[in-house]
Design a protein around this motif. Sequence first.
Motif, mmCIF file in Angstrom:
data_model
loop_
_atom_site.group_PDB
_atom_site.id
_atom_site.type_symbol
_atom_site.label_atom_id
_atom_site.label_comp_id
_atom_site.label_asym_id
_atom_site.label_seq_id
_atom_site.Cartn_x
_atom_site.Cartn_y
_atom_site.Cartn_z
ATOM 1 N N ASN A 103 38.265 -55.274 72.498
ATOM 2 C CA ASN A 103 37.050 -56.025 72.789
ATOM 3 C C ASN A 103 35.811 -55.187 72.461
ATOM 4 N N GLY A 104 34.896 -55.759 71.660
ATOM 5 C CA GLY A 104 33.659 -55.072 71.301
ATOM 6 C C GLY A 104 33.723 -54.282 70.013
ATOM 7 N N ASP A 105 34.911 -54.170 69.401
ATOM 8 C CA ASP A 105 35.022 -53.438 68.140
ATOM 9 C C ASP A 105 34.419 -54.258 66.992
ATOM 10 N N SER A 106 34.182 -53.568 65.889
ATOM 11 C CA SER A 106 33.714 -54.223 64.678
ATOM 12 C C SER A 106 34.904 -54.644 63.816
ATOM 13 N N VAL A 107 34.663 -55.630 62.955
ATOM 14 C CA VAL A 107 35.697 -56.126 62.037
ATOM 15 C C VAL A 107 35.175 -56.002 60.614
ATOM 16 N N ARG A 108 35.928 -55.336 59.763
ATOM 17 C CA ARG A 108 35.561 -55.221 58.348
ATOM 18 C C ARG A 108 36.433 -56.193 57.554
ATOM 19 N N LEU A 109 35.786 -57.149 56.909
ATOM 20 C CA LEU A 109 36.454 -58.164 56.117
ATOM 21 C C LEU A 109 36.283 -57.853 54.640
ATOM 22 N N VAL B 154 28.908 -67.820 47.960
ATOM 23 C CA VAL B 154 30.016 -67.466 48.847
ATOM 24 C C VAL B 154 29.441 -67.301 50.249
ATOM 25 N N LYS B 155 29.984 -68.033 51.205
ATOM 26 C CA LYS B 155 29.512 -67.988 52.588
ATOM 27 C C LYS B 155 30.638 -67.545 53.505
ATOM 28 N N LEU B 156 30.294 -66.696 54.493
ATOM 29 C CA LEU B 156 31.204 -66.300 55.562
ATOM 30 C C LEU B 156 30.812 -67.068 56.813
ATOM 31 N N LEU B 157 31.759 -67.789 57.395
ATOM 32 C CA LEU B 157 31.466 -68.619 58.558
ATOM 33 C C LEU B 157 32.387 -68.223 59.714
ATOM 34 N N TYR B 158 31.797 -68.079 60.900
ATOM 35 C CA TYR B 158 32.575 -67.817 62.117
ATOM 36 C C TYR B 158 31.699 -68.164 63.314
ATOM 37 N N ASP B 159 32.332 -68.650 64.371
ATOM 38 C CA ASP B 159 31.592 -69.114 65.543
ATOM 39 C C ASP B 159 30.456 -70.032 65.069
ATOM 40 N N GLU C 52 26.651 -68.324 59.892
ATOM 41 C CA GLU C 52 26.868 -68.607 58.474
ATOM 42 C C GLU C 52 26.129 -67.533 57.689
ATOM 43 N N VAL C 53 26.895 -66.640 57.052
ATOM 44 C CA VAL C 53 26.328 -65.472 56.386
ATOM 45 C C VAL C 53 26.518 -65.620 54.881
ATOM 46 N N ASP C 54 25.440 -65.457 54.137
ATOM 47 C CA ASP C 54 25.511 -65.505 52.681
ATOM 48 C C ASP C 54 26.034 -64.162 52.179
ATOM 49 N N THR D 202 31.847 -58.165 48.291
ATOM 50 C CA THR D 202 33.304 -58.235 48.455
ATOM 51 C C THR D 202 33.753 -57.708 49.816
ATOM 52 N N THR D 203 32.811 -57.231 50.638
ATOM 53 C CA THR D 203 33.134 -56.788 52.001
ATOM 54 C C THR D 203 31.978 -57.170 52.927
ATOM 55 N N TRP D 204 32.311 -57.296 54.199
ATOM 56 C CA TRP D 204 31.285 -57.536 55.218
ATOM 57 C C TRP D 204 31.844 -57.077 56.557
ATOM 58 N N THR D 205 30.998 -56.404 57.353
ATOM 59 C CA THR D 205 31.404 -55.924 58.670
ATOM 60 C C THR D 205 30.707 -56.742 59.749
ATOM 61 N N VAL D 206 31.492 -57.307 60.644
ATOM 62 C CA VAL D 206 30.979 -58.090 61.764
ATOM 63 C C VAL D 206 31.055 -57.216 63.010
ATOM 64 N N PRO D 207 29.918 -56.908 63.658
ATOM 65 C CA PRO D 207 29.945 -56.018 64.818
ATOM 66 C C PRO D 207 30.254 -56.766 66.113
ATOM 67 N N ASN D 208 30.695 -56.004 67.107
ATOM 68 C CA ASN D 208 30.808 -56.472 68.496
ATOM 69 C C ASN D 208 31.551 -57.810 68.602
ATOM 70 N N VAL D 209 32.789 -57.805 68.163
ATOM 71 C CA VAL D 209 33.628 -59.004 68.273
ATOM 72 C C VAL D 209 34.305 -58.984 69.638
ATOM 73 N N THR D 210 33.994 -59.974 70.478
ATOM 74 C CA THR D 210 34.468 -59.962 71.865
ATOM 75 C C THR D 210 35.552 -60.987 72.155
ATOM 76 N N GLY D 211 35.895 -61.808 71.183
ATOM 77 C CA GLY D 211 36.946 -62.803 71.390
ATOM 78 C C GLY D 211 37.714 -63.044 70.110
ATOM 79 N N THR D 212 38.933 -63.523 70.247
ATOM 80 C CA THR D 212 39.734 -63.858 69.071
ATOM 81 C C THR D 212 38.961 -64.848 68.204
ATOM 82 N N THR D 213 38.813 -64.511 66.917
ATOM 83 C CA THR D 213 37.885 -65.233 66.048
ATOM 84 C C THR D 213 38.569 -65.644 64.748
ATOM 85 N N VAL D 214 38.309 -66.881 64.337
ATOM 86 C CA VAL D 214 38.747 -67.371 63.038
ATOM 87 C C VAL D 214 37.571 -67.241 62.070
#
Length: 429
Positions: free
Chosen positions: A183-189, A199-204, A207-209, A214-226
Amino acid sequence: MTIVREYLVTGTEQATSSAPLYFELTTDPDPVRVSPSSGDPQRADIVLVGSRRSGLGIECRKITITVPAGNNSPDLTSDINSIAPQISLKDWTPRTDAEAKTITFTPTTEFTVIGRDEGVTIQLMDARINTQVGSAPLRIEMEWREIGFDDPWETGLATMNIGKFPPDFVLDNFTAEQPIIDNGDSVRLSWVAQGASSVKLLYDVAEVDVTNKTTWTVPNVTGTTVFYLRGTVQVGNNTVERTLMTTVTVRIPDLVIGNLEIHGSVRMSRPQSVSLKQGIEAEPGHPMEDILDGSLDTYFLTKNRIFGGTLIIVDRGSRSLITSVDLWFGDRAGNFRPRMGRVAVSTDGKEWNALDAWSDNATEFHWKAAAGGSVIARYIGIESISNWAWDGVAIRSLEVDPPATPLILDDNAAEFSVPVIARSGITEP
């Protein structure tokens, strides 16, 4: 204007229908790409896997695939005869009807039994793809009836859409560097993208352009995320869109819900944390968190020389009952044992009350409340009561009973170890 959508969950496209089998579609290449206007045509292998997910088997006497054939956007191929059809059912043979745009599979006997948890694989190999971007629907018809019954034959239908993309369009390999995180870790996609105008990244609700990335890091992920990755490109009047998905699981996630119905008990707790007196440092490889890991094989070790006073404070997260405290000192060989000290407790971190002390060079400390007794505290302090300095002190484990649980609800009672505010009164049954 046509929008061509292709949505991939785990590399396959799935369809629900009235067919007695559940079908999944895969293609090679993925996605299917249109042929150039001149030169060698683009070809593709199409695989349909049908699974029986029911308590009964079926009898099947015919499977017909309608392939949209022609030169237009909704057509798959301009030459249905270019397709080499195969089927996994024994003693079944295919027949292609170019005029009807169908490929029909039939058995040499009256019918074949497909048992429960069995299925069929249909391959349409080496299909020559036409030159028009679009979405081509494959129609699957099955003549069947449940096994063991002399019922009339039924016709079940399923439709699978195949997206046809520009030759240079690529959107693939969408993955998370760590699919399971704390909980709270970052995710590197990361992913592979080419030939997409957007190309758009969508979660919760985000919506990130990420066009041209070819990579993107999402910080502070606190719940299971699609996470969804959507690539689009405009081809004439057609918009081509492909969406990929990947899931990241969070250990002990935050939970945001609407209504909640619970059958059983509710126990709410906060993780304990540990802090050191200012000026005290941990030896590399032996952090203070090892005090709370529940293992006697690891230990916290001070790096510098320390003197009297409160050295270590454990925060249980909230005020709660304490009936016993157990400490183990030194490393596995018995080195780095502390001089005389004591354990104290506090509700606010300011006023402290001693539980008990240990003698010089002790290996363990155990305190237990008197029969029927307990103390209420939030903080537990480990103190030195000697004027001698402690040189390299190791603490292997601290265990407190009961574990920090500020709220317990069950069928018979409610136990609160935190302040309770009743805004509308309390009714006693």
